[in-house]
Motif scaffolding. Sequence first.
Motif, PDB file in Angstrom:
ATOM      1  N   ALA A 215      -6.518  -6.055   7.866  1.00 25.30           N
ATOM      2  CA  ALA A 215      -7.297  -6.030   6.621  1.00 25.30           C
ATOM      3  C   ALA A 215      -8.768  -6.374   6.869  1.00 25.30           C
ATOM      4  N   ILE A 216      -9.031  -7.265   7.809  1.00 14.75           N
ATOM      5  CA  ILE A 216     -10.427  -7.632   8.102  1.00 14.75           C
ATOM      6  C   ILE A 216     -11.160  -6.457   8.734  1.00 14.75           C
ATOM      7  N   ASP A 217     -10.498  -5.759   9.683  1.00 14.60           N
ATOM      8  CA  ASP A 217     -11.107  -4.568  10.278  1.00 14.60           C
ATOM      9  C   ASP A 217     -11.447  -3.537   9.200  1.00 14.60           C
ATOM     10  N   THR A 218     -10.535  -3.341   8.277  1.00 15.75           N
ATOM     11  CA  THR A 218     -10.748  -2.376   7.198  1.00 15.75           C
ATOM     12  C   THR A 218     -11.935  -2.793   6.333  1.00 15.75           C
ATOM     13  N   ARG A 219     -12.047  -4.086   6.037  1.00 16.27           N
ATOM     14  CA  ARG A 219     -13.196  -4.563   5.249  1.00 16.27           C
ATOM     15  C   ARG A 219     -14.493  -4.409   6.029  1.00 16.27           C
ATOM     16  N   ILE A 220     -14.461  -4.685   7.333  1.00 14.22           N
ATOM     17  CA  ILE A 220     -15.642  -4.496   8.178  1.00 14.22           C
ATOM     18  C   ILE A 220     -16.079  -3.031   8.142  1.00 14.22           C
ATOM     19  N   LEU A 221     -15.135  -2.122   8.283  1.00 14.36           N
ATOM     20  CA  LEU A 221     -15.462  -0.692   8.252  1.00 14.36           C
ATOM     21  C   LEU A 221     -16.080  -0.288   6.916  1.00 14.36           C
ATOM     22  N   GLY A 222     -15.560  -0.840   5.842  1.00 17.76           N
ATOM     23  CA  GLY A 222     -16.124  -0.542   4.527  1.00 17.76           C
ATOM     24  C   GLY A 222     -17.554  -1.023   4.398  1.00 17.76           C
ATOM     25  N   GLU A 223     -17.823  -2.216   4.890  1.00 17.43           N
ATOM     26  CA  GLU A 223     -19.186  -2.764   4.830  1.00 17.43           C
ATOM     27  C   GLU A 223     -20.141  -1.968   5.711  1.00 17.43           C
ATOM     28  N   ILE A 224     -19.707  -1.606   6.912  1.00 17.83           N
ATOM     29  CA  ILE A 224     -20.555  -0.839   7.818  1.00 17.83           C
ATOM     30  C   ILE A 224     -20.801   0.563   7.272  1.00 17.83           C
ATOM     31  N   ARG A 225     -19.786   1.137   6.646  1.00 15.19           N
ATOM     32  CA  ARG A 225     -19.957   2.468   6.060  1.00 15.19           C
ATOM     33  C   ARG A 225     -21.044   2.430   4.990  1.00 15.19           C
ATOM     34  N   HIS A 226     -21.099   1.340   4.263  1.00 18.06           N
ATOM     35  CA  HIS A 226     -22.102   1.187   3.202  1.00 18.06           C
ATOM     36  C   HIS A 226     -23.476   0.868   3.774  1.00 18.06           C
ATOM     37  N   ASP A 227     -23.535   0.028   4.818  1.00 18.17           N
ATOM     38  CA  ASP A 227     -24.814  -0.388   5.406  1.00 18.17           C
ATOM     39  C   ASP A 227     -24.617  -0.667   6.892  1.00 18.17           C
ATOM     40  N   ALA A 228     -24.885   0.331   7.726  1.00 13.86           N
ATOM     41  CA  ALA A 228     -24.678   0.189   9.169  1.00 13.86           C
ATOM     42  C   ALA A 228     -25.679  -0.750   9.824  1.00 13.86           C
ATOM     43  N   ARG A 229     -26.742  -1.114   9.117  1.00 14.56           N
ATOM     44  CA  ARG A 229     -27.759  -2.013   9.684  1.00 14.56           C
ATOM     45  C   ARG A 229     -27.547  -3.465   9.264  1.00 14.56           C
ATOM     46  N   ILE A 230     -26.432  -3.748   8.654  1.00 15.64           N
ATOM     47  CA  ILE A 230     -26.148  -5.106   8.214  1.00 15.64           C
ATOM     48  C   ILE A 230     -26.131  -6.045   9.425  1.00 15.64           C
ATOM     49  N   SER A 231     -26.632  -7.252   9.258  1.00 18.53           N
ATOM     50  CA  SER A 231     -26.638  -8.221  10.370  1.00 18.53           C
ATOM     51  C   SER A 231     -25.232  -8.766  10.574  1.00 18.53           C
ATOM     52  N   TRP A 232     -24.989  -9.260  11.798  1.00 18.51           N
ATOM     53  CA  TRP A 232     -23.693  -9.871  12.081  1.00 18.51           C
ATOM     54  C   TRP A 232     -23.452 -11.050  11.138  1.00 18.51           C
ATOM     55  N   ARG A 233     -24.489 -11.797  10.857  1.00 14.92           N
ATOM     56  CA  ARG A 233     -24.354 -12.964   9.972  1.00 14.92           C
ATOM     57  C   ARG A 233     -23.917 -12.519   8.563  1.00 14.92           C
ATOM     58  N   GLU A 234     -24.617 -11.537   8.004  1.00 14.93           N
ATOM     59  CA  GLU A 234     -24.284 -11.063   6.654  1.00 14.93           C
ATOM     60  C   GLU A 234     -22.890 -10.443   6.627  1.00 14.93           C
ATOM     61  N   LEU A 235     -22.576  -9.643   7.644  1.00 15.79           N
ATOM     62  CA  LEU A 235     -21.248  -9.032   7.715  1.00 15.79           C
ATOM     63  C   LEU A 235     -20.177 -10.117   7.819  1.00 15.79           C
ATOM     64  N   GLY A 236     -20.437 -11.113   8.644  1.00 18.41           N
ATOM     65  CA  GLY A 236     -19.488 -12.225   8.760  1.00 18.41           C
ATOM     66  C   GLY A 236     -19.290 -12.941   7.447  1.00 18.41           C
ATOM     67  N   ASP A 237     -20.384 -13.178   6.708  1.00 18.44           N
ATOM     68  CA  ASP A 237     -20.272 -13.822   5.398  1.00 18.44           C
ATOM     69  C   ASP A 237     -19.396 -12.998   4.463  1.00 18.44           C
ATOM     70  N   ARG A 238     -19.558 -11.688   4.492  1.00 19.66           N
ATOM     71  CA  ARG A 238     -18.812 -10.824   3.566  1.00 19.66           C
ATOM     72  C   ARG A 238     -17.332 -10.738   3.891  1.00 19.66           C
ATOM     73  N   VAL A 239     -16.987 -10.864   5.181  1.00 23.67           N
ATOM     74  CA  VAL A 239     -15.566 -10.772   5.553  1.00 23.67           C
ATOM     75  C   VAL A 239     -14.981 -12.121   5.976  1.00 23.67           C
ATOM     76  N   HIS A 240     -15.782 -13.188   5.809  1.00 26.19           N
ATOM     77  CA  HIS A 240     -15.345 -14.556   6.064  1.00 26.19           C
ATOM     78  C   HIS A 240     -14.971 -14.808   7.532  1.00 26.19           C
TER      79      HIS A 240
END
Length: 148
Positions: free
Chosen positions: A10-35
């Motif tokens: 489920a975390i991989d799937t959420r990561i893919l969704g976030e990257i699909r929306h914004d591929a330039r997201i920082s690791w920190r922001e992506l980590g915050d969004r997927v905990h």
Amino acid sequence: MDEQTSALDAIDTRILGEIRHDARISWRELGDRVHLAPTSVADRVKRLEQQGVITGYEARINAAALGRTVQAIVDVSLVPGDGADAFEQRIAARDEVVFAAYVTGSADYKIIVECAGAPGLDAFIRWVRADEVVARTESQLVLRTILD
């Protein structure tokens, strides 16, 4: 489902969704969004890249900023014969083509183009119709994009 994609959680799937929306997201922001910690997210993204789940990243270009104010979907039907490969190569080389697919249905190809106004679209369609393997075309102007 193959072994690679069945290993997605489920975390991989959420990561893919976030990257699909914004591929330039920082690791920190992506980590915050997927905990997850930023390093854990980076490791997961690297694994997804190595598995071939993530195949690349791209920039979205504002076509209007380039003077391409008209977007259209052009359906193309070919005459029976062996000209499809050469036709596909010619279409792929055109700068105004942003998407092209060989499809089922009443047309052989769906092509999305971004052109410099009506004159640019007219020139593209005339160029397509001049190809000896093209039997017919049908075009639709895009009035508004709902999902990009």
